[in-house]
Design an enzyme around this catalytic site. Structure first.
Site, PDB file in Angstrom:
ATOM      1  CD  GLU A 507      -3.464  -0.013   1.299  1.00  0.00           C
ATOM      2  OE1 GLU A 507      -3.821  -0.911   1.901  1.00  0.00           O
ATOM      3  OE2 GLU A 507      -4.741   1.396   1.158  1.00  0.00           O
ATOM      4  CD  GLU A 771      -4.753  -0.977   8.604  1.00  0.00           C
ATOM      5  OE1 GLU A 771      -4.247  -1.533   8.609  1.00  0.00           O
ATOM      6  OE2 GLU A 771      -5.471  -0.233   7.908  1.00  0.00           O
TER       7      GLU A 771
HETATM    8  C1  BGC Z   1      -5.647   2.634   4.535  1.00  0.00           C
HETATM    9  C2  BGC Z   1      -5.646   3.738   5.020  1.00  0.00           C
HETATM   10  C3  BGC Z   1      -7.070   4.601   4.434  1.00  0.00           C
HETATM   11  C4  BGC Z   1      -8.486   3.909   3.909  1.00  0.00           C
HETATM   12  C5  BGC Z   1      -9.033   4.123   3.402  1.00  0.00           C
HETATM   13  C6  BGC Z   1      -6.968   1.747   4.400  1.00  0.00           C
HETATM   14  O1  BGC Z   1      -6.139   0.820   2.993  1.00  0.00           O
HETATM   15  O2  BGC Z   1      -4.577   1.993   4.746  1.00  0.00           O
HETATM   16  O3  BGC Z   1      -5.457   3.988   6.094  1.00  0.00           O
HETATM   17  O4  BGC Z   1      -6.477   5.242   5.040  1.00  0.00           O
HETATM   18  O5  BGC Z   1      -7.681   2.749   3.426  1.00  0.00           O
HETATM   19  O6  BGC Z   1     -10.134   3.492   3.604  1.00  0.00           O
END
Ligand code: BGC
Length: 920
Positions: A507, A771
């Protein structure tokens, strides 16, 4: 000029005449910066801004005038000859964002500057130390280089299940200076990533050059002063290039099976640059990338940011970047077309190695599989030290946590292969670091090691664009102190050229929701002025043609409707904070047209001033047990945007716009209240997040706000002093509670250790911010696949409590912008014995500490030179306050502004103050 500035000038003119020099000594000038950077080598801003910080003994010290000299040489500057610019004595108290106003600056030139100031009694300081900056290549015609690379044979098998990972390309050029060199400068960049080499060594200390931008719009180049490294006789300049963000895998493309998974900006990496040899006789020779260079492959067989690096040391072209190397077998480089993007100087620092960490233990969960624990969850690379037979293949894998069986957990990396391989050449001790990949990890798994490794086989190298050294925090609660450390670790891990969501899985994108919610916290932990300026350029570049800001920036994917409430609002919230924290109006000017377009986009999407949710919609992302409607979030952020736009327009002197946005804010507020606020002061959705957002954004009707805040406090109490909020609500819960005087409840949340809370991660041994509130539990039967498709252990978003920690717990805020008029208003509570913190603002270090001493409250504060503060003392009785054991009546340095029910508000100038307050 603003009226306040003129008034200030008049006042200081009159007072200056009658003042006698003081006995406190003149002011000291520190930390000279140009465009937020210390002695930047290469900038391309034509009217750079200067900053300095003042320090003066005693109290109430300030600057009344300054004089800046800019010279073409150090010698001239030492003789006080401002041949480039002599500002003359300027009556002004400003010490930052001071714009250069001299003759036109020219390419490839170094300028030297210094400043002196006059203080409150017109005492002149000595000159500051010398600072300098140099200009990059300002015109297209300055560029002589071609974009060159090496043909590796295009073997693209772009299937989802087989990776395409081409080798790195090597470029070299031998040259011999014709005359004696005065200065040698390299201007270099790449489409892809590059490492510049000169005579066998790496040039500079940058990683991941040239940084990530939308390469179709801009490509940054670097400037390196290489004078010291040029030899007489033969020299060799070299570059190693790899795919990087330009051509490699980015983000979750593979994972969600996008039609494109790599090569978002181009297919083959290429390098471009030139060396300017400034000879002592005044002539210049330029050695630019062209067909006379030589190209080849080498030891780096695979190099991808997400997938990792493979280095086969048996394939090294030993000595390729040094003189006396036979490059007869090397090829003529392939020439690529110039990109469409503009060549510019990177406005911030590139990624650097900020720390080297020795592992604390090695375990062997399976025979021959060694797991090194480096003690904290970082972003970076390993350094491998090994001695063994030629051809031995060592594999390194990376994990943030361990499974119950002691093996590393890699499921949460998703499709980031994150594996490095080193093949030994079998000579003396071999030391190796990958160059073009990085990982998010605390554990390094080593297989294939010849023999049993010792601790020194692996070193963890932290890579980051920032240093988290702008603040200190400590409290009577050890858990909270660890939390603060973890927040900093995670910010460092994710401020990696852009603010990424996480550094480990496939990501690592600049998610805007995360960035906006964390922006103010970020600014407390590190100097992020230039880092965020760079990111805002990315945000502006990524703005959709229809006005919405996208989900993340840079935005390489071409997908429709990639925007979301509270994510897209970063385009307003981050610039606003740049203004608030650094008094930066230039970035507001840069962003303004885009921000207006975004406001129009929102107006279009709204009905009767209510902006619904829409686009991608994650709501209050990762909240627990309570869902706030997407429409509520859309509507509330629209209101907040209007409010911030009004303030920013005002700051830019756009009075009509300011009025327009103020009116818009009122209209939204009225419509919002009608739709979402009930007569009893509850919100119609009654979630923690709805109160937090509406209260903090000032969307509650005034007469109902206190009731709303009480309801929020009541809900938290009923929930056992725990959160039900996600990315958006959480920090606002804390800020809203303190805004309405519920500090005790805020401290209970802050110190909570049960799920969901920050303390929960700390008591579970975390060294970083997770997270999810429940990313990991000790007693979970198996954590191995716990939410593995989305479970990062290095996600800064929930670390946004740092904003509350500094503004409320420590009590440091700015009344207007840039911490000239400081507010010291700590949230004093019996829930905590002491809190102590400091923050290096753009005007100097502000500190605030408070503790209980039986029935007395002790407050120690320090206000930097050239600023003043309003200090909120939690008593209505002025007679209960002593400063340095003196009653306030006798204290000439302190003015009582106001004494009301809860607080006595004092006004103080710079200096240290020690308050003792009797609390009944
Ligand atoms: C990310 C988040 C981001 C989100 C959107 C995720 O996969 O890691 O931090 O804001 O997607 O919902």
């Amino acid at each position: 000029m603003k009226i306040t500035v003129i008034l200030f000038q008049l006042i200081t003119l009159f007072t200056g005449i009658y003042n006698v020099p003081n006995d406190k000594g003149s002011l000291n000038i520190n930390r000279l910066r140009t465009e937020y950077l210390e002695n930047p080598k290469g900038i391309d801003v034509l009217n750079p801004r200067f900053n300095w910080i003042l320090k003066g003994e005693g109290r109430d010290r300030y600057q009344t005038a300054y004089r800046i000299l800019v010279s073409s040489s150090e010698k001239k500057l030492n003789q006080n000859q401002g041949d480039i610019w002599d500002s003359g004595k300027i009556t002004s108290n400003i010490t930052n964002q001071v714009e250069y106003d001299g003759i036109s600056l020219t390419s490839n030139t170094t300028y030297y500057w210094k400043v002196k100031v006059w203080d409150e009694s017109n005492t002149e300081s000595s000159w500051s130390e010398t600072a300098y900056w140099s200009m990059g290549l300002l015109k297209f015609s300055n560029w002589k280089g071609l974009f060159i690379g090496h043909d590796v044979g295009y073997d693209k098998t772009d299937k989802y299940d087989s990776l395409y990972l081409p080798p790195a390309r090597y470029l070299r050029k031998s040259f011999t200076p014709k005359k004696k060199i005065k200065k040698a400068t390299a201007y270099t960049t790449a489409l892809g990533l590059y490492e510049l080499r000169l005579n066998g060594s790496k040039v500079g200390d940058d990683y991941f050059a040239p940084g990530w931008t939308d390469y179709n719009k801009r490509l940054y180049y670097q400037t390196y002063d290489i004078t010291k490294y040029i030899n007489e006789g033969e020299n060799v300049i070299g570059a190693i290039i790899a795919d990087g963000w330009y051509a490699g895998y980015i983000g979750y493309g593979l994972f969600v099976r996008l039609d494109k998974v790599r090569e978002f900006y181009g297919v083959n990496p290429s390098f471009m640059g030139q060396i300017h040899l400034d000879y002592e006789d005044g002539s210049i020779e330029i050695i630019a990338t062209d067909r006379s260079w030589k190209s080849n492959q080498g030891a780096i067989r695979e190099a991808d940011i997400l997938m990792g690096e493979v280095y086969d040391a048996t394939m090294e072209n030993t000595g390729w970047d040094s003189p006396n190397y036979d490059d007869a077998s090397w090829k003529t480089p392939k020439v690529y077309t110039y990109p469409n993007g503009q060549l510019q100087v990177h406005p911030s620092n590139l990624v650097k190695n900020t720390e080297r960490i020795k592992p604390i233990r090695i375990t062997e969960p399976k025979p021959g599989v060694y797991v090194f624990d480096i003690g904290k969850n970082i972003a970076g690379i390993p350094e491998l030290k090994v001695k063994g037979p030629k051809g031995t293949k060592i594999r390194l894998r990376f994990g943030e946590i361990l499974k119950r069986d002691g093996n590393i957990q890699t499921e949460n990396l998703r499709l980031a292969r994150a594996t490095d391989t080193y093949i030994l050449k079998g000579e003396e001790e071999e030391v190796w670091q990958p160059k073009f990949t990085y990982h998010g990890f605390q554990y390094v798994e080593v297989t294939g090691f010849p023999g049993k490794p010792t601790l020194d086989a692996i070193t963890g190298l932290v890579l980051s664009s920032i240093k988290t050294d702008a603040s200190t925090f400590s409290s009577s609660n050890a858990m909270n102190n660890t939390l603060y450390k973890n927040i900093k670790t995670t910010q460092e891990a994710n401020f990696f050229d852009i603010p990424t969501d996480c550094p480990q899985r496939d990501e690592r994108l600049g998610w805007l929701g995360d960035a906006q919610t964390y922006m103010r916290s970020a600014s407390f932990n590190a100097d992020v002025a230039s880092f965020m300026s760079k990111f805002l350029i990315d945000v502006d570049d990524a703005q959709r043609w229809y006005g919405a800001y996208p989900n993340f920036a840079p935005f390489p994917y071409s997908r429709p409707n990639q925007y979301a409430p509270a994510w897209m609002d970063a385009g307003i919230i981050i610039p606003y904070n740049m203004y608030k924290v650094y008094n930066d109006t230039r970035i507001l000017e840069y962003m303004y047209a885009g921000m207006e377009k975004f406001m129009e986009f929102q107006a279009d999407a709204s009905t009767d001033f209510i902006r619904p949710g829409g686009g991608n919609n994650w709501g209050d992302w990762l909240s627990v047990n309570e869902a706030t409607s997407h429409d509520f979030i859309g509507a509330s952020y629209y209101g907040y945007d209007a409010k911030l736009m009004a303030e920013m327009a005002e700051a830019l002197g756009k009075t009509d716009d300011a009025k327009k946005y103020k009116t818009l804010f009122q209209s939204i507020k009225t419509a919002f209240a009608k739709k979402y606020i009930l007569e009893n002061g509850h919100t119609s959705e009654d979630t923690q997040t709805t109160y937090a957002l509406a209260l903090y954004f000032d969307l509650f009707p005034e007469q109902l706000a206190k009731k709303g805040a009480s309801r929020l406090a009541e809900k938290i109490e009923k929930n056992g002093f725990k959160f039900s909020s996600g990315f958006l609500g959480t920090k606002h819960v804390m800020l809203a509670l303190s805004k309405y005087g519920f500090d005790d409840i805020a401290y209970k949340l802050f110190q909570q250790t049960e799920y969901p809370s920050w303390g929960y991660s700390v008591v579970n041994g975390s060294t970083s911010i997770w997270e999810r509130w429940n990313s990991y539990t000790k007693d979970e039967s198996s954590n191995s696949d716990l939410n593995s498709s989305m479970n990062s252990f290095s996600h800064y978003a929930f670390g946004s409590v740092a904003e509350w920690m500094f503004i409320n717990a420590v009590g440091i805020d700015t009344e207007d912008s840039g911490y000239r008029n400081i507010i010291i208003k700590p949230a004093i509570s019996k829930e905590m014995n002491f809190i102590k913190g400091s923050y290096n603002s753009i005007n100097g270090t502000i500190s605030s500490a408070w503790n209980w001493d039986k029935n007395h409250l002790i407050m120690n504060i320090e206000i930097p030179t050239n600023t003043s503060a309003k200090v909120y003392i939690p008593t209505s009785q002025v007679s209960n306050i002593k400063e340095s054991n003196m009653s306030l009546k006798k204290n000439p340095d302190i003015k009582v502004l106001q004494s009301e029910e809860e607080f006595t508000i004092l006004k103080v100038g710079s200096g240290k103050y020690a308050f003792k307050i009797k609390i009944d």
